[in-house]
Design a protein around this motif. Structure first.
Motif, PDB file in Angstrom:
ATOM      1  N   LEU A 106       1.159 -18.335  -0.364  1.00  0.00           N
ATOM      2  CA  LEU A 106       2.185 -17.760  -1.235  1.00  0.00           C
ATOM      3  C   LEU A 106       3.404 -18.664  -1.387  1.00  0.00           C
ATOM      4  N   GLY A 107       3.621 -19.558  -0.446  1.00  0.00           N
ATOM      5  CA  GLY A 107       4.770 -20.456  -0.528  1.00  0.00           C
ATOM      6  C   GLY A 107       6.080 -19.681  -0.508  1.00  0.00           C
ATOM      7  N   ASP A 108       6.994 -20.007  -1.448  1.00  0.00           N
ATOM      8  CA  ASP A 108       8.278 -19.307  -1.480  1.00  0.00           C
ATOM      9  C   ASP A 108       8.202 -17.998  -2.270  1.00  0.00           C
ATOM     10  N   LYS A 109       7.008 -17.664  -2.776  1.00  0.00           N
ATOM     11  CA  LYS A 109       6.735 -16.406  -3.498  1.00  0.00           C
ATOM     12  C   LYS A 109       7.415 -16.339  -4.864  1.00  0.00           C
ATOM     13  N   SER A 110       7.796 -17.478  -5.370  1.00  0.00           N
ATOM     14  CA  SER A 110       8.422 -17.516  -6.682  1.00  0.00           C
ATOM     15  C   SER A 110       7.454 -17.060  -7.760  1.00  0.00           C
ATOM     16  N   GLY A 111       7.934 -16.169  -8.624  1.00  0.00           N
ATOM     17  CA  GLY A 111       7.162 -15.744  -9.781  1.00  0.00           C
ATOM     18  C   GLY A 111       6.128 -14.668  -9.548  1.00  0.00           C
ATOM     19  N   ILE A 112       6.061 -14.100  -8.349  1.00  0.00           N
ATOM     20  CA  ILE A 112       5.050 -13.077  -8.100  1.00  0.00           C
ATOM     21  C   ILE A 112       5.598 -11.682  -8.404  1.00  0.00           C
ATOM     22  N   SER A 113       4.701 -10.728  -8.521  1.00  0.00           N
ATOM     23  CA  SER A 113       5.112  -9.350  -8.787  1.00  0.00           C
ATOM     24  C   SER A 113       5.788  -8.711  -7.582  1.00  0.00           C
ATOM     25  N   ARG A 114       5.372  -9.095  -6.392  1.00  0.00           N
ATOM     26  CA  ARG A 114       5.908  -8.676  -5.095  1.00  0.00           C
ATOM     27  C   ARG A 114       5.375  -7.327  -4.625  1.00  0.00           C
ATOM     28  N   PHE A 115       5.399  -6.301  -5.451  1.00  0.00           N
ATOM     29  CA  PHE A 115       4.958  -4.965  -5.046  1.00  0.00           C
ATOM     30  C   PHE A 115       3.584  -4.662  -5.646  1.00  0.00           C
ATOM     31  N   GLY A 116       2.804  -3.878  -4.914  1.00  0.00           N
ATOM     32  CA  GLY A 116       1.520  -3.431  -5.432  1.00  0.00           C
ATOM     33  C   GLY A 116       1.105  -2.138  -4.763  1.00  0.00           C
ATOM     34  N   ASP A 117       0.410  -1.301  -5.497  1.00  0.00           N
ATOM     35  CA  ASP A 117      -0.101  -0.065  -4.904  1.00  0.00           C
ATOM     36  C   ASP A 117      -1.431   0.287  -5.542  1.00  0.00           C
ATOM     37  N   ALA A 118      -2.249   1.026  -4.799  1.00  0.00           N
ATOM     38  CA  ALA A 118      -3.557   1.433  -5.303  1.00  0.00           C
ATOM     39  C   ALA A 118      -4.056   2.627  -4.517  1.00  0.00           C
ATOM     40  N   THR A 119      -4.768   3.496  -5.208  1.00  0.00           N
ATOM     41  CA  THR A 119      -5.476   4.598  -4.574  1.00  0.00           C
ATOM     42  C   THR A 119      -6.940   4.462  -4.937  1.00  0.00           C
ATOM     43  N   VAL A 120      -7.786   4.435  -3.911  1.00  0.00           N
ATOM     44  CA  VAL A 120      -9.202   4.122  -4.113  1.00  0.00           C
ATOM     45  C   VAL A 120     -10.085   5.200  -3.486  1.00  0.00           C
ATOM     46  N   PRO A 121     -11.056   5.721  -4.250  1.00  0.00           N
ATOM     47  CA  PRO A 121     -12.021   6.671  -3.688  1.00  0.00           C
ATOM     48  C   PRO A 121     -13.300   5.963  -3.253  1.00  0.00           C
ATOM     49  N   LEU A 122     -13.986   6.531  -2.301  1.00  0.00           N
ATOM     50  CA  LEU A 122     -15.348   6.134  -1.967  1.00  0.00           C
ATOM     51  C   LEU A 122     -16.088   7.413  -1.594  1.00  0.00           C
ATOM     52  N   ASP A 123     -16.779   7.969  -2.569  1.00  0.00           N
ATOM     53  CA  ASP A 123     -17.413   9.272  -2.400  1.00  0.00           C
ATOM     54  C   ASP A 123     -16.385  10.302  -1.939  1.00  0.00           C
ATOM     55  N   GLU A 124     -16.561  10.845  -0.749  1.00  0.00           N
ATOM     56  CA  GLU A 124     -15.645  11.893  -0.282  1.00  0.00           C
ATOM     57  C   GLU A 124     -14.332  11.345   0.275  1.00  0.00           C
ATOM     58  N   ALA A 125     -14.280  10.045   0.521  1.00  0.00           N
ATOM     59  CA  ALA A 125     -13.092   9.423   1.117  1.00  0.00           C
ATOM     60  C   ALA A 125     -12.116   8.982   0.031  1.00  0.00           C
ATOM     61  N   LEU A 126     -10.829   9.052   0.362  1.00  0.00           N
ATOM     62  CA  LEU A 126      -9.777   8.637  -0.569  1.00  0.00           C
ATOM     63  C   LEU A 126      -8.650   8.017   0.245  1.00  0.00           C
ATOM     64  N   ALA A 127      -8.238   6.805  -0.140  1.00  0.00           N
ATOM     65  CA  ALA A 127      -7.173   6.108   0.589  1.00  0.00           C
ATOM     66  C   ALA A 127      -6.194   5.486  -0.388  1.00  0.00           C
TER      67      ALA A 127
END
Length: 222
Positions: A106-127
């Motif tokens: 990532l280096g100095d992290k210049s130009g990145i979005s910085r934040f990320g989020d996701a919700t993922v299912p796998l059959d009955e599981a959800l995280a």
């Protein structure tokens, strides 16, 4: 004699493209050797999710390949450890090196979005997972059903290692990471949904954003 009409806008675009500075390749290669394990790891952040992983712990290999696939990080891992004693050392040391490599790439992290989020299912599981590439390590890990930490998955991987992987990875990568299991019954699905959620959140957080000028922090450093 006819002449083709000039296209100054196209000419300007071509000149701009040719004069634009090339973006650095965001890659890292790290090796770590102790009396308990030896790990060699290479990654490329701007990849397509290609993975070549061998740790001697089959279920962990499966999770790391899934992490690569859904984060679009190309990943090569070759790890050998004292798995005849316990897989803990090999799993932990691989997570440490993975975090160090991410931070380096990532280096100095210049130009990145910085934040990320996701919700993922796998059959009955959800995280769900939320990532801040803040440089300040912090992990919140909640929601696994009672008893998940004692389950042995694939004959090798203890359920308690999931949290330990995220802690070791985030600490060495400099991530603020929140992971929460919202639902789940099958131990395999519960772990895999978490890895996929982290992967997707990480994909968004480390992505380059052309609108971001410099480092995405009001204080000018991450």
């Amino acid at each position: 004699m006819s002449m083709s009409p000039s296209t100054p806008s196209n000419t300007f675009a071509a000149q701009s493209a040719s004069s634009a500075p090339a973006r650095p390749h965001r890659t890292a290669k790290i090796s770590r050797a102790t009396s308990e394990s030896s790990v060699e790891l290479w990654l490329a952040l701007d990849g397509t999710g290609v993975a070549d992983v061998s740790t001697g712990v089959p279920f962990y290999d499966h999770m790391l390949r899934s992490l690569a696939k859904h984060s679009l990080i190309d990943l090569t891992v070759k790890a050998v450890g004292d798995i005849e004693v316990d897989v803990h050392h090999t799993v932990e040391d691989t997570a440490i090196v993975l975090g160090q490599a991410l931070r380096q790439a990532l280096g100095d992290k210049s130009g990145i979005s910085r934040f990320g989020d996701a919700t993922v299912p796998l059959d009955e599981a959800l995280a769900t997972a939320v990532v801040d590439v803040a440089g300040r390590p912090y992990v919140v890990h909640e929601g696994e059903p009672e008893g998940q930490q004692y389950v042995l998955i694939g004959g090798h991987f203890t359920g308690s290692m999931t949290r330990h992987v995220f802690e070791s990875f985030a600490t060495n990568a400099g991530l603020c990471l929140h992971v929460r299991v919202l639902a789940g019954r099958d131990p395999h699905h519960i772990v895999e949904a978490q890895f996929k959620a982290v992967a997707r959140a990480l994909r968004f957080a480390i992505a380059r954003d052309d609108r971001v000028v410099g480092i995405p922090s009001a204080k000018g450093a991450l």
